[in-house]
Design a protein around this motif. Structure first.
Motif, PDB file in Angstrom:
ATOM      1  N   ASP A  75     -13.866  89.238 137.539  1.00  0.00           N
ATOM      2  CA  ASP A  75     -14.298  88.671 136.393  1.00  0.00           C
ATOM      3  C   ASP A  75     -14.875  89.718 135.361  1.00  0.00           C
ATOM      4  O   ASP A  75     -14.629  89.764 134.340  1.00  0.00           O
ATOM      5  CB  ASP A  75     -15.317  87.284 136.658  1.00  0.00           C
ATOM      6  N   THR A  84      -5.020  84.504 127.827  1.00  0.00           N
ATOM      7  CA  THR A  84      -6.163  84.066 126.781  1.00  0.00           C
ATOM      8  C   THR A  84      -5.402  83.320 125.495  1.00  0.00           C
ATOM      9  O   THR A  84      -5.906  82.313 125.334  1.00  0.00           O
ATOM     10  CB  THR A  84      -7.095  85.291 126.415  1.00  0.00           C
ATOM     11  N   SER A 135     -20.640  87.552 128.256  1.00  0.00           N
ATOM     12  CA  SER A 135     -19.568  87.356 129.505  1.00  0.00           C
ATOM     13  C   SER A 135     -19.738  88.249 130.658  1.00  0.00           C
ATOM     14  O   SER A 135     -19.871  87.960 131.849  1.00  0.00           O
ATOM     15  CB  SER A 135     -18.165  87.019 129.286  1.00  0.00           C
ATOM     16  N   ASN A 176     -19.598  87.635 122.412  1.00  0.00           N
ATOM     17  CA  ASN A 176     -19.295  86.835 123.526  1.00  0.00           C
ATOM     18  C   ASN A 176     -18.886  87.618 124.797  1.00  0.00           C
ATOM     19  O   ASN A 176     -19.260  87.039 125.986  1.00  0.00           O
ATOM     20  CB  ASN A 176     -18.460  85.865 123.098  1.00  0.00           C
ATOM     21  N   LEU A 177     -17.957  88.400 124.624  1.00  0.00           N
ATOM     22  CA  LEU A 177     -17.696  89.463 125.773  1.00  0.00           C
ATOM     23  C   LEU A 177     -18.616  90.139 126.376  1.00  0.00           C
ATOM     24  O   LEU A 177     -18.479  90.102 127.564  1.00  0.00           O
ATOM     25  CB  LEU A 177     -16.271  90.157 125.106  1.00  0.00           C
ATOM     26  N   TYR A 216     -13.181  90.830 131.793  1.00  0.00           N
ATOM     27  CA  TYR A 216     -14.050  90.647 130.580  1.00  0.00           C
ATOM     28  C   TYR A 216     -14.478  92.184 129.879  1.00  0.00           C
ATOM     29  O   TYR A 216     -14.082  92.259 128.792  1.00  0.00           O
ATOM     30  CB  TYR A 216     -15.249  90.174 130.832  1.00  0.00           C
ATOM     31  N   TRP A 260      -8.090  80.694 123.754  1.00  0.00           N
ATOM     32  CA  TRP A 260      -9.329  80.912 124.359  1.00  0.00           C
ATOM     33  C   TRP A 260     -10.089  82.303 123.016  1.00  0.00           C
ATOM     34  O   TRP A 260     -11.134  82.804 123.345  1.00  0.00           O
ATOM     35  CB  TRP A 260      -9.683  81.335 125.599  1.00  0.00           C
ATOM     36  N   LEU A 313     -23.188  88.053 132.198  1.00  0.00           N
ATOM     37  CA  LEU A 313     -23.191  87.002 133.250  1.00  0.00           C
ATOM     38  C   LEU A 313     -22.320  86.877 134.354  1.00  0.00           C
ATOM     39  O   LEU A 313     -22.841  86.665 135.523  1.00  0.00           O
ATOM     40  CB  LEU A 313     -22.648  85.771 132.289  1.00  0.00           C
ATOM     41  N   GLU A 314     -21.303  87.409 134.171  1.00  0.00           N
ATOM     42  CA  GLU A 314     -20.314  87.764 135.505  1.00  0.00           C
ATOM     43  C   GLU A 314     -21.165  88.693 136.292  1.00  0.00           C
ATOM     44  O   GLU A 314     -20.971  88.572 137.887  1.00  0.00           O
ATOM     45  CB  GLU A 314     -18.942  87.856 135.371  1.00  0.00           C
ATOM     46  N   ASN A 355     -12.903  82.804 120.750  1.00  0.00           N
ATOM     47  CA  ASN A 355     -14.289  82.797 121.191  1.00  0.00           C
ATOM     48  C   ASN A 355     -14.489  84.106 121.687  1.00  0.00           C
ATOM     49  O   ASN A 355     -15.813  84.433 122.220  1.00  0.00           O
ATOM     50  CB  ASN A 355     -14.613  81.865 122.422  1.00  0.00           C
ATOM     51  N   HIS A 356     -13.584  85.063 121.867  1.00  0.00           N
ATOM     52  CA  HIS A 356     -13.606  86.228 122.506  1.00  0.00           C
ATOM     53  C   HIS A 356     -13.994  87.258 121.326  1.00  0.00           C
ATOM     54  O   HIS A 356     -13.178  88.355 121.246  1.00  0.00           O
ATOM     55  CB  HIS A 356     -12.325  86.555 123.141  1.00  0.00           C
TER      56      HIS A 356
END
Length: 96
Positions: free
Chosen positions: A63, A12, A29, A25-26, A67, A17, A32-33, A20-21
């Protein structure tokens, strides 16, 4: 597990990246995953989904796991210890 977390963090950071983590946000994510994982099972049995999409299902599960490891690392959560505690708590809540 610690080595895997370090590898993920290095990956990362190498791509810039990590900005953004944050926890929010994590967490998003992870959800979403997990939804993408569920999508493989929509409108068919588990057996059918695995017969036709096992590799894609494995990738979505990875994924979610990646995360989750990032989230735990960021918040200083020992997932193995918390899982043990949760199992003990559930044993009390749901005795045999």
């Amino acid at each position: 597990m610690e080595r895997l977390q370090k590898d993920i963090i290095q990956f990362t950071k190498a791509r810039n990246w990590d900005g953004n983590h944050d926890a929010r946000n994590l967490a998003i994510s992870i959800s979403l995953e997990a939804s993408e994982l569920l999508e493989h099972f929509q409108w068919q049995s588990a057996e059918e989904a695995l017969a036709t999409n096992k590799q894609e299902i494995a990738e979505e599960a990875a994924d979610v796991f990646i995360y989750l490891l990032q989230f735990a690392d960021l918040l200083g959560i020992d997932l193995k210890e918390e899982a043990r505690k949760k199992i003990e708590k559930n044993e009390e809540r749901f005795p045999v």
